[in-house]
Design an enzyme around this catalytic site. Structure first.
Site, mmCIF file in Angstrom:
data_model
loop_
_atom_site.group_PDB
_atom_site.id
_atom_site.type_symbol
_atom_site.label_atom_id
_atom_site.label_comp_id
_atom_site.label_asym_id
_atom_site.label_seq_id
_atom_site.Cartn_x
_atom_site.Cartn_y
_atom_site.Cartn_z
ATOM 1 N N CYS A 82 0.814 -1.219 0.000
ATOM 2 C CA CYS A 82 0.000 0.000 0.000
ATOM 3 C C CYS A 82 0.844 1.264 0.000
ATOM 4 O O CYS A 82 0.304 2.369 -0.133
ATOM 5 C CB CYS A 82 -0.958 -0.007 1.189
ATOM 6 N N GLY A 140 -10.989 -12.929 -13.912
ATOM 7 C CA GLY A 140 -10.060 -11.824 -13.770
ATOM 8 C C GLY A 140 -9.512 -11.375 -15.096
ATOM 9 O O GLY A 140 -10.063 -11.684 -16.157
ATOM 10 N N HIS A 141 -8.397 -10.664 -15.030
ATOM 11 C CA HIS A 141 -7.767 -10.155 -16.241
ATOM 12 C C HIS A 141 -6.264 -10.075 -16.009
ATOM 13 O O HIS A 141 -5.812 -9.756 -14.903
ATOM 14 C CB HIS A 141 -8.310 -8.768 -16.596
ATOM 15 N N LYS A 193 0.441 3.539 -3.096
ATOM 16 C CA LYS A 193 -0.689 4.445 -3.307
ATOM 17 C C LYS A 193 -0.225 5.849 -3.657
ATOM 18 O O LYS A 193 0.805 6.315 -3.186
ATOM 19 C CB LYS A 193 -1.537 4.526 -2.026
ATOM 20 N N ASP A 250 -8.394 -3.517 -5.418
ATOM 21 C CA ASP A 250 -7.135 -3.154 -4.781
ATOM 22 C C ASP A 250 -6.020 -4.032 -5.334
ATOM 23 O O ASP A 250 -6.172 -5.254 -5.425
ATOM 24 C CB ASP A 250 -7.231 -3.328 -3.261
#
Length: 344
Positions: free
Chosen positions: A14, A136-137, A17, A65
């Site tokens: 994180c 998903g991708h 970010k 996320d």
């Protein structure tokens, strides 16, 4: 030769970010969402997920996320990223129903077995949460990226938001702080085995208790990339209140204080402070290392709970019974302009 996943990424967890101030500037021109009456939660209060009312008894909670590696073990990386993504569902008081994988990998640098292990780590966490990874991708990218789109359900009357706090509420944090500092030490090869074990244990602990807090608490969010100060400020701004945080109250993960005193920190903690420091009041004798901890980006961090003081003991008992032994009261909400005052 084994390639360190963290060596392929310019950031990790994180801490990747965008800084709060940068994100606010980017989103300032976004169209208003008030014209959609079924949208119960949008971007207005920087909450953890979007919420769409389906009917009188169900609302859909949706979040996404993803980030770059915070550790080198591919299975652990997958577990951490999936736990972090599902946390946003629990932080709304909801229960996840399924997830979709987001995968970007430098296929010229990582063997298929490593990429497969990342996906397996994420799938193992979803299985523990009782949900499938239903699709998903994937793309070929310069840096390794993994995460989830997570979907959940909640009764509209049991939805928990980050702007529901009330003056006088106690603030409870369910996990210890210092994930960013531990991850920085890991990248610098300064983290010992106990520190690594603490890092993994914290970041892979699902925040499932969030789904049990409806009717007991007023406000809820999870502490991630903006640090405890940043997410407490979001709660204050949403509720139109001020907060007082006890500088020494948050429990620290093992080894964090020594590393922080030795100057270990992430670049994100400095960016966080630059973004919101003007709305924070610090005691004059607060050492820089402790401020860094309060700004430290928490990958898959704990829940920050706003609860009336008469229910705080009961909530603490429930949270600790669910395995969050480090949960503690770290502050309180007060009347006043949205800001955080740190008490030494």
């Amino acid at each position: 030769m084994t390639i360190r996943l963290t060596s392929l990424a310019h950031g990790g967890g994180c801490g990747c970010k965008l800084a709060p101030g940068v994100l606010k500037d980017i989103l300032s021109g976004m169209p208003a969402t008030a014209i959609f009456p079924q949208l119960l939660v949008g971007t207005e209060t920087s909450d953890d997920a979007a919420v769409w009312r389906l009917n009188d008894s169900q609302a859909l909670v949706a979040t996404t996320d993803f980030f770059m590696p915070v550790v080198d073990d591919p299975f652990d990386f997958g577990r951490i990223a999936a736990t972090n993504a599902l946390s946003d569902i629990y932080a709304m008081g909801a229960t996840p129903i399924f997830a979709l994988a987001i995968v970007g990998m430098p296929v010229d640098k990582l063997p298929p077995a490593t990429i497969r292990a990342i996906l397996e780590g994420g799938a193992s966490v979803c299985a523990a949460a009782g949900v499938p990874v239903a699709g998903g991708h994937s793309i070929d990218s310069v840096e390794p990226i993994y995460g989830l789109v997570a979907l959940g359900l909640v009764h509209p009357d049991k939805l928990l938001k980050n702007n529901g706090a009330r003056a006088g509420d106690s603030l409870i944090l369910t996990k210890g702080l210092g994930v960013g500092i531990l991850s920085a030490a890991f990248k610098q090869e300064r983290l010992d085995a106990d520190g690594y074990a603490g890092l993994i244990a914290s970041t892979t602990q699902l925040n499932t208790v969030g789904a049990e807090l409806a009717g007991m608490v007023h406000g809820l969010t999870d502490v991630t990339g903006f640090g405890l100060l940043g997410h407490a400020l979001e709660m204050c701004r949403g509720a139109g209140l001020a907060a007082e945080l006890f500088a020494e109250a948050p429990i620290l993960l093992p080894g964090v204080e020594a590393l922080a005193r030795d100057g270990v920190r992430t670049g994100a903690s400095g960016r966080n402070w630059s973004s919101y420091g003007e709305d924070v009041r610090l005691p004059g004798d607060l050492p820089d290392w402790r401020r860094d901890i309060l700004c430290d980006p928490q990958t898959s961090g704990g829940l920050l709970i706003a609860v009336s003081p008469d229910k705080a003991a009961r909530v603490l008992e429930l949270v600790r019974a669910r395995g969050f032994e480090r949960a503690a009261v770290v502050g309180r909400l007060t009347d006043g302009p949205p800001q955080v005052r740190v008490l030494g």
